[in-house]
Design a protein around this motif. Sequence first.
Motif, PDB file in Angstrom:
ATOM      1  N   ILE A 161     -15.067  10.563 114.950  1.00  0.00           N
ATOM      2  CA  ILE A 161     -14.111  11.655 115.149  1.00  0.00           C
ATOM      3  C   ILE A 161     -14.300  12.193 116.555  1.00  0.00           C
ATOM      4  O   ILE A 161     -15.430  12.501 116.962  1.00  0.00           O
ATOM      5  CB  ILE A 161     -14.344  12.787 114.129  1.00  0.00           C
ATOM      6  N   VAL A 162     -13.217  12.323 117.290  1.00  0.00           N
ATOM      7  CA  VAL A 162     -13.265  12.909 118.634  1.00  0.00           C
ATOM      8  C   VAL A 162     -12.451  14.205 118.607  1.00  0.00           C
ATOM      9  O   VAL A 162     -11.264  14.199 118.266  1.00  0.00           O
ATOM     10  CB  VAL A 162     -12.702  11.951 119.691  1.00  0.00           C
ATOM     11  N   SER A 163     -13.098  15.305 118.957  1.00  0.00           N
ATOM     12  CA  SER A 163     -12.489  16.633 118.867  1.00  0.00           C
ATOM     13  C   SER A 163     -12.574  17.303 120.236  1.00  0.00           C
ATOM     14  O   SER A 163     -13.670  17.440 120.793  1.00  0.00           O
ATOM     15  CB  SER A 163     -13.234  17.459 117.821  1.00  0.00           C
ATOM     16  N   ALA A 164     -11.428  17.739 120.784  1.00  0.00           N
ATOM     17  CA  ALA A 164     -11.394  18.322 122.129  1.00  0.00           C
ATOM     18  C   ALA A 164     -10.765  19.705 122.109  1.00  0.00           C
ATOM     19  O   ALA A 164      -9.746  19.927 121.444  1.00  0.00           O
ATOM     20  CB  ALA A 164     -10.612  17.413 123.081  1.00  0.00           C
ATOM     21  N   ILE A 165     -11.378  20.631 122.841  1.00  0.00           N
ATOM     22  CA  ILE A 165     -10.842  21.986 122.998  1.00  0.00           C
ATOM     23  C   ILE A 165     -11.070  22.458 124.433  1.00  0.00           C
ATOM     24  O   ILE A 165     -11.855  21.876 125.182  1.00  0.00           O
ATOM     25  CB  ILE A 165     -11.499  23.007 122.039  1.00  0.00           C
ATOM     26  N   ASP A 166     -10.390  23.534 124.813  1.00  0.00           N
ATOM     27  CA  ASP A 166     -10.752  24.297 125.996  1.00  0.00           C
ATOM     28  C   ASP A 166     -11.814  25.300 125.548  1.00  0.00           C
ATOM     29  O   ASP A 166     -11.556  26.142 124.680  1.00  0.00           O
ATOM     30  CB  ASP A 166      -9.532  25.022 126.571  1.00  0.00           C
ATOM     31  N   ASN A 167     -13.001  25.212 126.123  1.00  0.00           N
ATOM     32  CA  ASN A 167     -14.111  26.044 125.662  1.00  0.00           C
ATOM     33  C   ASN A 167     -13.863  27.539 125.849  1.00  0.00           C
ATOM     34  O   ASN A 167     -14.412  28.358 125.097  1.00  0.00           O
ATOM     35  CB  ASN A 167     -15.406  25.652 126.365  1.00  0.00           C
ATOM     36  N   LEU A 168     -13.028  27.925 126.804  1.00  0.00           N
ATOM     37  CA  LEU A 168     -12.769  29.344 127.038  1.00  0.00           C
ATOM     38  C   LEU A 168     -11.602  29.894 126.240  1.00  0.00           C
ATOM     39  O   LEU A 168     -11.439  31.111 126.140  1.00  0.00           O
ATOM     40  CB  LEU A 168     -12.511  29.592 128.534  1.00  0.00           C
TER      41      LEU A 168
ATOM     42  N   ARG B  67     -13.883  23.454 133.016  1.00  0.00           N
ATOM     43  CA  ARG B  67     -13.683  23.871 131.635  1.00  0.00           C
ATOM     44  C   ARG B  67     -13.222  22.686 130.804  1.00  0.00           C
ATOM     45  O   ARG B  67     -12.668  21.715 131.303  1.00  0.00           O
ATOM     46  CB  ARG B  67     -12.699  25.035 131.544  1.00  0.00           C
ATOM     47  N   GLY B  68     -13.430  22.808 129.503  1.00  0.00           N
ATOM     48  CA  GLY B  68     -13.106  21.732 128.577  1.00  0.00           C
ATOM     49  C   GLY B  68     -14.353  21.295 127.835  1.00  0.00           C
ATOM     50  O   GLY B  68     -15.480  21.395 128.348  1.00  0.00           O
ATOM     51  N   LEU B  69     -14.154  20.838 126.618  1.00  0.00           N
ATOM     52  CA  LEU B  69     -15.282  20.451 125.757  1.00  0.00           C
ATOM     53  C   LEU B  69     -14.814  19.364 124.807  1.00  0.00           C
ATOM     54  O   LEU B  69     -13.700  19.428 124.281  1.00  0.00           O
ATOM     55  CB  LEU B  69     -15.752  21.684 124.976  1.00  0.00           C
ATOM     56  N   VAL B  70     -15.658  18.368 124.586  1.00  0.00           N
ATOM     57  CA  VAL B  70     -15.335  17.309 123.635  1.00  0.00           C
ATOM     58  C   VAL B  70     -16.565  16.996 122.796  1.00  0.00           C
ATOM     59  O   VAL B  70     -17.693  16.954 123.306  1.00  0.00           O
ATOM     60  CB  VAL B  70     -14.797  16.042 124.344  1.00  0.00           C
ATOM     61  N   CYS B  71     -16.362  16.838 121.499  1.00  0.00           N
ATOM     62  CA  CYS B  71     -17.416  16.390 120.593  1.00  0.00           C
ATOM     63  C   CYS B  71     -17.013  15.044 120.005  1.00  0.00           C
ATOM     64  O   CYS B  71     -15.897  14.897 119.489  1.00  0.00           O
ATOM     65  CB  CYS B  71     -17.627  17.386 119.448  1.00  0.00           C
TER      66      CYS B  71
END
Length: 346
Positions: A308-315, A240-244
């Motif tokens: 720009i670096v944007s990170a979230i937990d996808n769930l 899990r985890g996501l970064v744009c």
Amino acid sequence: MKKAAIVGGTGYGAVELVRLLQSHPKIEIRKIISHSQYGNSIAEAYPHLSHVFEVTMEEWNAEELKNEIDIVFFAAPAGVAKELIPELQDSPIQCVDLSGDLRLKSAEDYEAWYGIKAAPNATLQQAVYGLTEVFKEDIKHAKIISNPGCFPTAALLGTVPAIVHNLIQPYPIIIDGKTGVSGAGRKQSAMTHFSETNENVTAYKVGHHQHIPEIDQYLSQAGNQPITTVFTTHLVPMTRGLVCTIYGSLNRNADTAEIISLYRNFYEGHPFVRIRDEGHFPTTKEVYGSNFCDIGIHADARTNQLIIVSAIDNLVKGAAGQAIQNVNVMNGWDESLGLEDFPVYP
């Protein structure tokens, strides 16, 4: 205490809703609805819930829900919520759809990108897009919420302030996205098979990912101008985890410190967006299991690019956590209720 039902009880989004709602002081889960496994305990699908949460999953019954439930979370695959939500529209039930069924206002666009028939127009028009930090005032008065996709959440939160303040040109905005395997859901496929995913990075749905029109639609709405993005997704070997990583051409001379200050002002009062100090960029591990979106910024004078670096937990921020955040706003509660946990680290 509001009574909630979760539709799609065996998916990752549903079980994450269960985990988070168990500590919510104003919501109680009363029903788990599953077409494929009704009659079974949810602990049979997820043994880690044994002796903690063992609700028996039920079939869909709209009339029963109208008499017993205040909030319905739809955590089912695309195509389910658009058929079921219209059955509840004549009731006061609050509906939150975690799939993409209601995200595109144009039925024609939905059918072109998703390949299935769209929801009724009355449902599409009543649905409010639940990007909490950007559309909070609309969410306050909504009865139907279309929860953003995981990639659009990270991409939009990273890009909207730059567009609103005319920092970058509307085209081309390039978004490079990378996500863990849980973003594909629990259903097995060749692409998410361990042998295919392990020690591998795969670009997928290049040029035709269903999140492309969603990002373009709401970035254009926030910026009050037509905006087109170039968006490419990659599957990486983590759970899990996501970064744009987002690239936009600067419209004027602006240094990193100035833009960081602008972003912090934009998100002031929004507890789940954290802007990093200059020279620091987020990782997925630093938001793991939490509802935070962490953003790092660099204004590159050499190329005239804003990075720009944007990170979230996808769930969580990309699904269940944001859904709960939206319900909090809809009911006039503190939007952090049930979402106060720190990220899990390491």
